[in-house]
Design an enzyme around this catalytic site. Structure first.
Site, PDB file in Angstrom:
ATOM      1  N   GLU A 169       0.824  -1.205   0.000  1.00 45.30           N
ATOM      2  CA  GLU A 169       0.000   0.000   0.000  1.00 45.30           C
ATOM      3  C   GLU A 169       0.860   1.257   0.000  1.00 45.30           C
ATOM      4  OE1 GLU A 169      -3.071  -0.039  -0.503  1.00 45.30           O
ATOM      5  OE2 GLU A 169      -3.876  -1.955   0.178  1.00 45.30           O
ATOM      6  N   ARG A 173       0.476   3.874  -3.174  1.00 39.96           N
ATOM      7  CA  ARG A 173      -0.220   5.114  -2.824  1.00 39.96           C
ATOM      8  C   ARG A 173       0.749   6.271  -2.595  1.00 39.96           C
ATOM      9  NH1 ARG A 173      -5.730   3.718   0.432  1.00 39.96           N
ATOM     10  NH2 ARG A 173      -5.859   1.477   0.052  1.00 39.96           N
ATOM     11  N   GLU A 472     -12.659   0.441 -10.068  1.00 36.04           N
ATOM     12  CA  GLU A 472     -12.304  -0.480 -11.152  1.00 36.04           C
ATOM     13  C   GLU A 472     -13.249  -0.408 -12.352  1.00 36.04           C
ATOM     14  OE1 GLU A 472     -10.318  -1.543  -7.534  1.00 36.04           O
ATOM     15  OE2 GLU A 472     -12.484  -1.428  -7.918  1.00 36.04           O
TER      16      GLU A 472
END
Length: 597
Positions: A169, A173, A472
């Site tokens: 992550e 990010r 998505e």
């Protein structure tokens, strides 16, 4: 004894200093503007946004750090069209969400948009701010962006003893966000912070076979296991190459490339059943530790990065392309099915080759990936037959993702469904259709089915009914629109945005939903950073008439942070051992013998 200044005063020489400075400025202007090739960032006749041209990226070891061109916003539309107004509406939604974040959680990671409180769930380094940097730039929100620069300049990414940053992550990010914002803005401090963070995360790779540990302390370099114990998810191992290879190109640091390429070597040499890459790998043995093959939660971004690192590096890394072609073929062979009721194409996962018929919202990135490969891969890398299958699958899967939204009361898609009755393998249905003369012009699963209304059976039952502000589906709509020009994908994106406005908006931001099968929907007290980093960004780009981030010049990481396509220099290829093979003839990837070779 007279001083040097006394000497200057007696000779009145100091009066000449202003004239000297003026002459120096005039000489600099003559040299800078009088030389034909002073523009270090040529845009070409068809590329009018200087801030999006992409920096030339001379590495630190050769000529100092790169200096991208100064930021300039995309030009305002000459007239306000339906689509430019819709893009403005998305920009307003971002402003609303980001304003609420700053007011109630600006020194923390994410906003809790129901209680108006803050939460630190990803290191406490102002995640939403960093994740949103390039969204601000793309949307032309300069004031909001430049307000962050002093804050970012003072970031140290230090963690207290006993605290650990989740490697996956943090890379996608934070590191991806900093690198993308640097590429768009040219602010040197962003590259410096990205370089710092990249180096601090490297101890995660200190394992027997180079697979990253789940988490790392950025000060001590200590690592720890995650919920999977000594296993690493395939997505966690294969979703760092895009960021670290770009960082290697910017800085010239060989360790960045070598570390992530070691994982690629491991994958290239793995012994697999039918090219199906398992979702878990042992950090201790460097081998698969289960038999699940999926494009869902445990593996999704790994599939992306096989293709995207090849595209990002100027289509020069044959290893990445070969792995992607093997992987994509295995997906089409083993995971695509057509539902028995409306004939919907969907992708599932398989355990020891047996399908579960579970279809995740996370898997809705796949149609966008297949559309990108059908569009961007050079001639010869895919045979005409394979390219056609990729394009068909992209359309059919994206349509099914849309129907899961349109079928629901809230107009938003559930997080997971199971298809009733399973259906049949898609490639088998395609073969039968072809043998029957290609009736209707579109194969099964690619025909547009109707929305389930008036009690019509839905093909599936939801096992996770919530909508988590995920990107998505609209991500795939964006790729389908940019690769086909079919405006139906824009209209569907607009319907999704209107549903988000209607169902998810709060006084301070936007909230995930408990269930999409009720309207008004109940709010969960969370606004994930990917909502401003990805969902709103893809919607904005879906509605802009002129694409400010062309997919033939930029590659999005899995958190929707765009990085400019670059080409390895010859010395870099030699230094990093990069091998480029001629893909003039399409390789075969174990396609079923039945008419698909």
């Amino acid at each position: 004894m007279p001083t040097p200044m006394d000497y200057l005063r007696t000779r009145r020489v100091y009066r000449l200093i202003p004239f000297g400075l003026l002459a120096s400025c005039l000489l600099w202007a003559f040299v800078h503007f009088g030389v034909a090739d002073h523009d270090l960032y040529p845009s070409g006749p068809d590329f009018g946004h200087p801030f999006l041209r992409g920096p030339p990226h001379p590495p630190h070891a050769h000529g100092g750090p790169p200096h991208p061109p100064p930021f300039q916003p995309p030009p305002a539309p000459q007239e306000h069209t339906k689509w430019s107004k819709r893009a403005d509406a998305v920009r307003d939604a971002f402003r609303h969400a980001y304003k609420g974040y700053l007011e109630y959680a600006g020194s923390s990671d994410e906003l809790k948009p129901v209680s108006n409180e803050a939460v630190n769930n990803f290191n406490g380094w102002r995640l939403t701010m960093v994740d949103s940097l390039d969204t601000m730039l793309i949307m032309g929100l300069h004031e909001e962006f430049y307000d962050t620069v002093p804050i970012l300049a003072n970031m140290t990414f230090a963690l207290d003893k006993g605290k650990y940053a989740p490697f996956f992550e943090t890379v996608i990010r934070y590191l991806g966000g900093l690198l993308s914002a640097y590429a768009l803005s040219g602010e040197p401090i962003l590259l410096a912070r990205a370089d710092d963070l990249g180096a601090m995360l490297l101890p995660a790779f200190n394992t027997a076979y180079g697979l990253p540990m789940y988490a790392v302390n950025t000060v001590s370099g200590e690592t720890r296991l995650g919920w999977t114990g000594s296993d690493i998810l395939w997505a966690e191992a294969l979703s760092c190459q895009v960021e670290y290879k770009y960082l290697a190109h910017l800085t010239g640091r060989k360790e960045y490339f070598d570390t992530v390429e070691r994982v690629m070597d491991l994958m290239a040499n793995a012994e697999l059943e039918d090219d199906m890459f398992p979702t878990k790998w042992s950090v201790k043995t460097g081998k698969p530790s289960n038999t699940q093959f999926s494009v869902g939660a445990f593996a999704d971004s790994a599939h992306e990065y096989l293709l995207k690192q090849y595209l990002l590096t100027g289509q020069s890394e044959s290893k990445a392309l070969d792995l992607y072609l093997r992987d994509a073929s295995a997906i089409l062979r083993n995971l695509l099915y057509v539902s028995p009721t409306r004939g919907l194409l969907y992708v599932t996962d398989a355990h020891q080759g047996a399908p579960t018929h579970t279809f995740e919202h996370l898997s809705c990135f796949l149609p966008g990936l297949l559309a990108l490969s059908a569009h961007a891969l050079p001639p010869g890398s895919l045979s005409p037959r394979e390219r056609e299958l990729h394009a068909w699958a992209a359309h059919g899967l994206a349509h099914t993702c849309w129907l899961t939204y349109a079928d629901s009361e809230a107009g938003l898609g559930p997080d997971e469904v199971v298809v009733a009755g399973g259906g049949r393998r898609w490639l088998e249905a395609v073969e039968e259709w072809e043998e029957g003369g290609r009736e209707g012009g579109r194969p099964p699963g690619v025909r547009d089915a109707a929305v389930a209304t008036g009690g019509m059976e839905k093909d599936y039952r939801a096992t996770k009914m919530g909508y988590l502000l995920r990107p998505e589906t609209v991500e795939s709509f964006y790729y389908l629109w940019r690769t086909t020009g079919d405006e139906v994908w824009r209209e569907r994106g607009w319907a999704v945005f209107r549903a988000i406005e209607r169902e998810a908006k709060t006084d301070s931001g936007y909230a995930s939903l408990w269930s999409v099968f009720e309207s008004p929907a109940r709010h969960k007290d969370e606004m994930p950073s990917f909502f401003t980093a990805e969902t709103l960004k893809y919607l904005y780009l879906l509605f802009t008439d002129e694409d400010p981030i062309p997919i033939d010049r930029w590659v999005f990481n899995t958190e929707a942070h765009p990085l400019p396509i670059f080409h390895w220099a010859d010395w870099e290829k030699e230094r990093y051992g990069i091998v480029s093979k001629d893909h003039g003839h399409a390789a075969r990837h174990n396609w079923p013998h039945s008419g698909l070779d």
